[in-house]
Design a protein around this motif. Structure first.
Motif, short mmCIF file in Angstrom:
data_model
loop_
_atom_site.label_atom_id
_atom_site.label_comp_id
_atom_site.label_asym_id
_atom_site.label_seq_id
_atom_site.Cartn_x
_atom_site.Cartn_y
_atom_site.Cartn_z
N PRO A 145 17.20 -6.22 3.21
CA PRO A 145 16.80 -5.73 1.89
C PRO A 145 18.02 -5.58 0.97
CG PRO A 145 15.88 -4.36 3.63
CD PRO A 145 16.80 -5.31 4.28
N ILE A 169 12.52 0.10 -9.64
CA ILE A 169 12.31 -0.13 -8.20
C ILE A 169 11.18 -1.14 -7.98
CG2 ILE A 169 11.38 0.99 -6.11
CD1 ILE A 169 14.32 1.49 -6.30
N PHE A 170 10.11 -1.01 -8.80
CA PHE A 170 8.97 -1.93 -8.61
C PHE A 170 9.39 -3.38 -8.84
CE2 PHE A 170 5.22 -4.32 -9.94
CZ PHE A 170 4.42 -4.12 -8.82
N ALA A 203 0.11 -6.46 2.26
CA ALA A 203 -0.49 -5.30 1.58
C ALA A 203 -1.97 -5.55 1.32
CB ALA A 203 0.25 -5.01 0.27
N VAL A 252 -3.89 -5.54 4.68
CA VAL A 252 -3.96 -4.22 5.33
C VAL A 252 -4.90 -3.28 4.57
CG1 VAL A 252 -2.60 -2.14 5.84
CG2 VAL A 252 -1.77 -4.38 6.53
N LEU A 253 -4.86 -3.33 3.24
CA LEU A 253 -5.77 -2.46 2.48
C LEU A 253 -7.22 -2.85 2.78
CD1 LEU A 253 -3.85 -2.07 -0.91
CD2 LEU A 253 -4.03 -0.44 0.97
N TYR A 293 14.13 -8.35 -3.98
CA TYR A 293 13.82 -8.99 -2.69
C TYR A 293 13.65 -10.49 -2.91
CZ TYR A 293 13.06 -4.53 -0.33
OH TYR A 293 13.23 -3.29 0.26
N LEU A 345 6.53 2.19 8.22
CA LEU A 345 5.48 1.23 7.82
C LEU A 345 5.52 0.01 8.73
CD1 LEU A 345 5.68 1.41 3.92
CD2 LEU A 345 3.68 1.93 5.33
N LEU A 346 6.73 -0.48 9.00
CA LEU A 346 6.84 -1.69 9.83
C LEU A 346 6.36 -1.42 11.26
CD1 LEU A 346 10.24 -2.98 8.38
CD2 LEU A 346 8.01 -4.10 8.13
N HIS A 388 4.39 6.03 0.14
CA HIS A 388 5.10 4.81 -0.28
C HIS A 388 4.79 4.49 -1.75
CE1 HIS A 388 6.79 0.79 0.09
NE2 HIS A 388 5.62 0.20 -0.11
N HIS A 417 5.29 -9.33 1.81
CA HIS A 417 4.91 -7.96 1.45
C HIS A 417 3.51 -7.92 0.82
CE1 HIS A 417 4.59 -4.46 -1.30
NE2 HIS A 417 5.19 -3.81 -0.33
N TRP A 418 3.27 -8.77 -0.18
CA TRP A 418 2.01 -8.66 -0.92
C TRP A 418 0.83 -9.22 -0.15
CZ3 TRP A 418 1.84 -4.90 -3.99
CH2 TRP A 418 2.98 -4.51 -4.68
N ARG A 453 11.96 -4.83 -8.07
CA ARG A 453 12.62 -5.43 -6.90
C ARG A 453 11.61 -6.16 -6.00
NH1 ARG A 453 17.15 -2.72 -4.69
NH2 ARG A 453 16.10 -2.24 -2.75
N MET A 454 10.36 -5.65 -6.01
CA MET A 454 9.34 -6.25 -5.13
C MET A 454 8.23 -6.92 -5.95
SD MET A 454 8.68 -6.79 -2.03
CE MET A 454 9.19 -5.80 -0.65
N ARG A 463 13.78 -10.53 7.84
CA ARG A 463 14.63 -9.39 7.48
C ARG A 463 16.00 -9.47 8.15
NH1 ARG A 463 14.61 -3.80 7.72
NH2 ARG A 463 13.70 -2.79 5.89
N VAL A 491 7.14 4.80 -5.29
CA VAL A 491 7.34 3.71 -6.26
C VAL A 491 6.94 4.16 -7.66
CG1 VAL A 491 6.69 1.35 -6.89
CG2 VAL A 491 7.02 1.93 -4.48
#
Ligand code: HEM
Ligand code: HEM
Length: 182
Positions: A74, A173-174, A22, A25-26, A10, A96-97, A158, A18-19, A176-177, A69, A162
């Motif tokens: 992506p 995969i990780f 994240a 939101v957490l 990404y 998620l979005l 999600h 994203h981060w 990538r982000m 986006r 990952v």
């Protein structure tokens, strides 16, 4: 390669959004569940206000993310991703979005129905989305509550996806982000 940073990952902007989202939101989920049990107090009012302000910040970040986006989609998934995962991934990310939009909008609607106008960070007065009404308030409170638990469930899937990719398939995969790879 469109949307990628040249190594199938990404873009830096997508990673930052994203981060940041994240993290917020957490925090919002934890604080949300904790604050509802607080006794009526100044602390409670203060925490509710910050919950609303940060929640609306998530809304702004999500709108920016969706705009980004469309400019930079992506990156294509690696060949190790199976056909069913390839079909499922956009739905999972889409869910998620949608939840990142629905959570703050339902909160804003709830506040309006409860008769409490939001002044974003105490500076920007926002319009009430619906008139004050206790039945609508109760309904939106339930909606906000269940959306939060739906978000928790989708997030567990999600993160599990990952972890599964990186631990068992080792298909990067990780990366990538990852905020640490360029
Ligand atoms: C509140 C927490 C989180 C939210 C709301 C969230 C949301 C999302 C969304 C919407 C995407 C799709 C991005 C796009 O296509 O534009 C995504 C991708 C991704 N997320 Fe998360 N995420 C969260 C937490 C995490 C965590 C904790 C991890 C690490 C385990 C993680 C790892 C990833 C990875 C690796 C991708 C890229 C998947 C791919 O290769 O396409 N996310 N996330
Ligand atoms: C990412 C955004 C958001 C997340 C993840 C989130 C999460 C939560 C959670 C987990 C709760 C506790 C629910 C319960 O146990 O019943 C909660 C309650 C609440 N949220 Fe949010 N929220 C978000 C955005 C907002 C926004 C933008 C507002 C208002 C503008 C808002 C207003 C409220 C209010 C007033 C409550 C308390 C309801 C009550 O007293 O029962 N939230 N939120």
């Amino acid at each position: 390669m469109r949307g990628a940073d040249g190594q199938g990952g990404y873009t830096a902007v997508a990673k930052l959004l994203h981060w940041l989202t994240a993290l917020l939101v957490l925090g919002m989920l934890g604080v949300g569940l904790w604050m509802v049990g607080l006794p009526i107090s100044l602390t409670k009012l203060y925490v509710y206000a910050w919950h609303k302000w940060i929640g609306l910040t998530v809304l702004v970040l999500t709108v920016l993310r969706l705009l980004w986006r469309t400019r930079s989609p992506p990156p294509p998934l690696p060949a190790t991703v199976t056909a069913w995962e390839r079909r499922l991934a956009p739905w999972g990310h889409g869910a998620l979005l949608v939840l990142l939009l629905a959570m703050p909008v339902s909160g804003w609607l709830m506040s309006s129905a409860g008769g409490v106008s939001v002044v974003w960070f105490g500076v920007l007065p926002l319009p009430d989305l619906v008139p004050r009404d206790s039945l609508t308030f109760d309904m939106l409170r339930t909606v906000h509550h269940w959306l939060a638990w739906t978000l928790v469930a989708v997030l567990v899937l999600h993160v599990a996806a990952v972890v599964h990719h990186d631990l068992f398939r080792r298909d990067g995969i990780f990366r990538r982000m990852s905020p640490f790879t360029r």
